[in-house]
Design an enzyme around this catalytic site. Structure first.
Site, PDB file in Angstrom:
ATOM      1  N   ARG B 265      -1.068  -0.667  -0.231  1.00  0.00           N
ATOM      2  CA  ARG B 265      -2.364  -0.591  -0.155  1.00  0.00           C
ATOM      3  C   ARG B 265      -3.012  -1.547  -1.353  1.00  0.00           C
ATOM      4  O   ARG B 265      -3.011  -0.852  -2.384  1.00  0.00           O
ATOM      5  CB  ARG B 265      -2.825   0.796   0.025  1.00  0.00           C
ATOM      6  CG  ARG B 265      -4.320   0.854   0.236  1.00  0.00           C
ATOM      7  CD  ARG B 265      -4.786   2.376   0.127  1.00  0.00           C
ATOM      8  NE  ARG B 265      -4.931   2.710  -0.987  1.00  0.00           N
ATOM      9  CZ  ARG B 265      -4.821   3.818  -1.708  1.00  0.00           C
ATOM     10  NH1 ARG B 265      -4.259   4.954  -1.231  1.00  0.00           N
ATOM     11  NH2 ARG B 265      -5.086   3.986  -3.124  1.00  0.00           N
ATOM     12  N   HIS B 269      -8.165   3.845  -1.815  1.00  0.00           N
ATOM     13  CA  HIS B 269      -8.121   4.531  -0.666  1.00  0.00           C
ATOM     14  C   HIS B 269      -9.394   4.136   0.415  1.00  0.00           C
ATOM     15  O   HIS B 269      -9.009   3.785   1.379  1.00  0.00           O
ATOM     16  CB  HIS B 269      -7.809   5.894  -0.814  1.00  0.00           C
ATOM     17  CG  HIS B 269      -7.625   6.653   0.333  1.00  0.00           C
ATOM     18  ND1 HIS B 269      -6.724   6.581   1.336  1.00  0.00           N
ATOM     19  CD2 HIS B 269      -8.693   7.378   1.126  1.00  0.00           C
ATOM     20  CE1 HIS B 269      -7.148   7.613   2.433  1.00  0.00           C
ATOM     21  NE2 HIS B 269      -8.200   8.025   2.114  1.00  0.00           N
ATOM     22  N   TYR B 278      -5.189   6.753 -10.564  1.00  0.00           N
ATOM     23  CA  TYR B 278      -3.419   7.416 -10.492  1.00  0.00           C
ATOM     24  C   TYR B 278      -2.649   6.263 -10.278  1.00  0.00           C
ATOM     25  O   TYR B 278      -1.384   6.515  -9.973  1.00  0.00           O
ATOM     26  CB  TYR B 278      -3.801   8.262  -9.306  1.00  0.00           C
ATOM     27  CG  TYR B 278      -4.297   7.763  -7.917  1.00  0.00           C
ATOM     28  CD1 TYR B 278      -3.757   6.817  -7.041  1.00  0.00           C
ATOM     29  CD2 TYR B 278      -5.819   7.873  -7.506  1.00  0.00           C
ATOM     30  CE1 TYR B 278      -4.260   6.136  -5.961  1.00  0.00           C
ATOM     31  CE2 TYR B 278      -6.256   7.436  -6.531  1.00  0.00           C
ATOM     32  CZ  TYR B 278      -5.565   6.401  -5.821  1.00  0.00           C
ATOM     33  OH  TYR B 278      -6.003   5.887  -4.417  1.00  0.00           O
TER      34      TYR B 278
HETATM   35  C1  LIG Z   1      -5.745  16.735   8.218  1.00  0.00           C
HETATM   36  C2  LIG Z   1      -6.445  15.934   7.179  1.00  0.00           C
HETATM   37  N1  LIG Z   1      -6.056  16.090   5.933  1.00  0.00           N
HETATM   38  C3  LIG Z   1      -6.470  15.652   4.941  1.00  0.00           C
HETATM   39  C4  LIG Z   1      -7.315  14.290   5.171  1.00  0.00           C
HETATM   40  C5  LIG Z   1      -8.108  13.501   4.086  1.00  0.00           C
HETATM   41  N2  LIG Z   1      -7.246  12.352   3.975  1.00  0.00           N
HETATM   42  C6  LIG Z   1      -7.591  11.178   4.706  1.00  0.00           C
HETATM   43  S1  LIG Z   1      -6.715   9.905   4.192  1.00  0.00           S
HETATM   44  C7  LIG Z   1      -5.776  10.641   3.494  1.00  0.00           C
HETATM   45  C8  LIG Z   1      -4.446  10.124   2.986  1.00  0.00           C
HETATM   46  C9  LIG Z   1      -3.532   9.677   4.101  1.00  0.00           C
HETATM   47  O1  LIG Z   1      -2.533   8.898   3.690  1.00  0.00           O
HETATM   48  P1  LIG Z   1      -1.653   7.981   4.454  1.00  0.00           P
HETATM   49  O2  LIG Z   1      -1.221   8.756   6.080  1.00  0.00           O
HETATM   50  O3  LIG Z   1      -0.416   7.674   3.951  1.00  0.00           O
HETATM   51  O4  LIG Z   1      -2.212   6.804   5.066  1.00  0.00           O
HETATM   52  P2  LIG Z   1      -3.427   5.539   4.273  1.00  0.00           P
HETATM   53  O5  LIG Z   1      -4.679   6.088   4.128  1.00  0.00           O
HETATM   54  O6  LIG Z   1      -2.656   5.595   2.997  1.00  0.00           O
HETATM   55  O7  LIG Z   1      -3.183   4.532   5.195  1.00  0.00           O
HETATM   56  C10 LIG Z   1      -6.156  12.183   3.190  1.00  0.00           C
HETATM   57  C11 LIG Z   1      -5.284  13.088   2.552  1.00  0.00           C
HETATM   58  C12 LIG Z   1      -7.478  14.157   6.523  1.00  0.00           C
HETATM   59  N3  LIG Z   1      -8.297  13.044   7.034  1.00  0.00           N
HETATM   60  N4  LIG Z   1      -6.898  14.665   7.719  1.00  0.00           N
END
Ligand SMILES: Cc1ncc(C[n+]2csc(CCOP(=O)(O)OP(=O)(O)O)c2C)c(N)n1
Lengths: 345, 369
Positions: B265, B269, B278
């Site tokens: 990425r 985020h 971080y």
């Molecule tokens: C059930 C849930 N918990 C927390 C969140 C908040 N949240 C949004 S994106 C994210 C990280 C997701 O990481 P990843 O699955 O690796 O996908 P990326 O965003 O890095 O593409 C979090 C914790 C959420 N959207 N849904």
């Protein structure tokens, strides 16, 4: 620290979210059983910075980043708590608690009852909640009624930095599970000095935020802001509204509300959560059960609509603002009992 | 101490696939589908995705868009995946999929509308049966399993060709029960579905290593009894090969598969995040050297299939596409507030009329003022 520096520190006004951090730091420092964990709470300090700096100060074995799994967060808290730890778990947003609901409802909330007091779950589940920050879908939930409905849980919502600090410390000290919902719309809306003296505020007791004799306005969380503003406007028209923040939504301090109604005899409940089955309904029902004769008007509810919390373009039409609260107040104040029915045949 | 004699019960390997290396040189002959036309088309689409991202982030910075999750660095995964689906297949995406949406025919103005806080943005005009963007993590994988069941069911009833459901996610999502539950069921029921995990190394601030102790994400499929492959997610040919192969097998009734696409990425985020808190600048800088667009660009130039002149023409063309999408988005009339009731139920129950009227009157009042 010199006395002077200490006083300066105590008088530095802080925000609600900083008060949360301050309370967590106090608890971590003074109670080795406290552990804090959740997604992104370590190096990142939480997405709202509620845990900013805590991992640095207290170490990664007391302030833990977890993998991304709410079922796990809710469930490990149960296990930790049964062994005497005091877990403080952060859910990133209230809208993401639901995977953990099974553990909260089926286990945390009833462990004490199930074991006849042998085991208990002194857990604090924290989550930012509520709308009004232009967030994406699921980031603006106000489903406190869902949790208040669960027997064995406490549901606590602070509405100022001082109450956030005092109530969070009380929640951590409390021997039972507490859902601690932080109104993120006012995380940084106001500052006040909050002495870091470890003093808890009582759970299960309402706070009278403003005294008045003409009308009782009840609100919690971020809606307190608009409710106090409405009370100010009413005062400029000579109407003195009492404003009550129940703070602990379950169990509810109905007595403080009834004491107020003895003076005012009229009541409006304000919440941004959907109306149907919301806590306004519970409060109105309890008022009519315990104080029907005190009422000069039906209890009014000023709430969100019974719709999905809309994406942010329509969010402000959803959230009850000052205008809608004033309309509710007017309805309560203008209500006159139909004289034809009085002293009926 | 006595040690029991152990007998090997099972073993597994995880393969890694790459066609173009970090410098954009072919490490093996490219597959037949990777024609010059297809490759230059992919280059265009990846650049379009990057342009949409760039504009969306700028619009957010000036307060005209809400929080936006950029797909910067992951363009190859989205474009290759979207490209491998047939129109009738069903895509069950997570939120970081601007590239795949473009391939599915979602309009740029719809993407902007959605992140701009307008619910009409998720009412995609083109892929009418695809699921909308999914914000709660990993839930879409179970929906995809249900979709795949429905597709298989319809196929058995009608003898129509089998369609495939594709679920995408980040690597963080693979920590959730929903992911394991979906894979497990897909394996047992031999569902026509493909899991594509965008392993961009970070789930907000939690690194891949802090998320899971497995060496790969792909091996998580082993426990579900389904085939898995790790691919270089910055190599669009590798991603496309893997997704096409998995789709093909699913389509012929051989069941599900998991693809782990290794990427990075390159952005925060979301626009609400500050990744410098971080992760190191050095790590980010290094990751830029492997990014997917430059890699394909280098390959095409080495084959004399691309040039500065062609690049300039394309940039001009894409800028026009972007401008016209922005115009369409900006000229949308706002949705009336009462729209929050319009799609709650097929028909608004009578008990709602009072609230509906209250909102309509409030709006009329607000507009008069
Ligand atoms: C059930 C849930 N918990 C927390 C969140 C908040 N949240 C949004 S994106 C994210 C990280 C997701 O990481 P990843 O699955 O690796 O996908 P990326 O965003 O890095 O593409 C979090 C914790 C959420 N959207 N849904």
């Amino acid at each position: 620290m010199s006395e002077q520096a200490q006083t300066a520190q105590e008088h530095r006004p802080i925000t609600l979210v900083e008060a949360v951090t301050q309370a967590l730091a106090y608890a971590l420092k003074n109670d080795p059983e406290v552990v804090v964990f959740g997604q992104d709470i370590g190096a990142n300090g939480g997405v709202f910075r509620a845990t900013d700096g805590l991992q640095k100060t207290f170490g990664a074995d007391r302030v833990l980043d977890t993998p991304l799994a709410e079922t796990m967060i809710a469930g490990i808290a149960v296990g930790m708590a049964t062994q005497g730890l005091k877990p403080v778990a952060e859910f990133q947003f209230m809208g993401f608690i639901y995977p953990g609901l099974d553990h909260i409802l089926s286990h945390a909330a009833r462990m004490r009852n199930r074991t006849r007091g042998r085991l208990s779950c002194p857990i604090v589940y924290r989550a930012p909640y509520g709308g009004g920050i232009h967030a994406p879908e699921h980031h603006s939930e106000s489903t406190e009624a869902l949790f208040a409905h669960i027997p064995g849980l406490r549901v606590v919502v602070p509405s100022s930095p001082a109450r956030a600090y005092g109530l969070l410390l009380a929640a951590i000290a409390d021997p039972d599970p507490v859902l601690f919902l932080e109104p993120k719309r006012i995380y940084r809306a106001a500052r006040q000095p909050v002495p870091d003296n470890g003093e808890a505020l009582p759970l299960d007791s309402a706070f009278v935020l403003r005294e008045g004799t003409d009308l009782t306005l009840i609100a919690w969380g971020a809606s307190v802001k608009e409710t106090l503003a409405a009370a100010d406007l009413l005062a400029s028209h000579g109407i003195e509204a009492e404003v009550i923040d129940p703070a602990t939504l379950k169990p509810l301090d109905i007595h403080s509300i009834i004491d107020s109604l003895e003076k005012t005899r009229r009541c409006v409940v304000v919440h941004e959560a959907a109306r149907f089955g919301g806590l306004g309904a519970e409060i109105a029902a309890q008022i009519q059960e315990y104080a029907f004769d005190l009422l000069d008007a039906p209890v009014q509810r000023v709430t969100g609509y019974d719709t999905v919390m809309p994406y942010y373009q329509l969010e402000n039409t959803y959230l009850p603002g000052v205008e809608r609260i004033l309309a509710g107040a007017r309805a309560a104040l203008d209500y006159v009992r139909d004289p034809g029915r009085e002293g009926g045949q | 101490m006595h040690k029991p004699r152990l007998q090997l019960q099972t073993s597994f390997d995880i393969a890694h696939l790459q066609f173009l290396d970090k410098q954009g040189q072919a490490t093996q002959p490219l597959p037949d589908f990777a024609t010059p036309d297809w490759l230059t088309y992919c280059l265009r689409q990846m650049q379009l995705a990057r342009m949409v991202d760039d504009r969306a982030v700028k619009l957010q910075r000036t307060g005209r868009l809400g929080t936006y999750p950029s797909t910067l660095g992951q363009e190859a995964i989205g474009i290759a995946t979207g490209n491998a689906l047939m129109a009738e297949d069903i895509y069950c995406p997570y939120y970081r999929e601007t590239g795949a949406f473009l391939e599915r025919g979602v309009l740029i103005e719809e993407i902007l509308a959605n992140w701009g806080g307008d619910e009409r943005g998720q009412n995609f005009q083109h892929p009418r049966k695809d699921l909308p963007i999914c914000v709660p993590i990993a839930t879409q994988m179970l929906h995809a399993a249900g979709v795949a069941f429905a597709l298989k069911y319809r196929h058995q009833q009608s003898n129509q060709p089998l369609q495939v459901a594709v679920a995408s996610s980040g690597e963080g999502a693979t920590s959730k029960g929903d992911f394991y539950e979906a894979m497990n069921l897909a394996g047992v029921w031999k569902l026509p579905m493909v899991f594509v995990v965008n392993n961009n190394q970070w789930a907000i601030s939690v690194s891949r290593i802090a998320q899971t102790a497995t060496q790969t994400i792909a091996q998580k499929a082993i426990a579900a009894g389904i085939p898995a492959l790790q691919v270089d997610g910055n190599d669009i040919v590798a991603v496309a090969w893997a997704v096409r192969d998995a789709m093909q097998r699913a389509r012929s009734g051989e069941g599900p598969a998991l693809i782990e696409a290794l990427s990075y990425r390159l952005c925060d985020h979301t626009t609400a995040d500050d990744a410098s808190r971080y992760r190191s600048a050095q790590e980010l800088e290094q990751a830029w050297q492997w990014e997917p667009i430059k890699r394909l660009d280098s390959y095409l130039r080495a084959q004399d299939l691309w040039s500065d002149a062609k690049q300039q023409d394309m940039e001009r063309e894409l800028a026009q596409v972007m401008e016209s999408a922005l115009n369409n988005w900006e000229s949308r009339t706002p949705e009336p507030a009462t729209a929050i009731f319009d799609h709650l139920y097929a028909q608004l129950p009578a008990a709602f009329y009072e609230q509906y009227d209250q909102l309509r009157d409030e709006q009329a009042g607000a507009e008069r003022e």
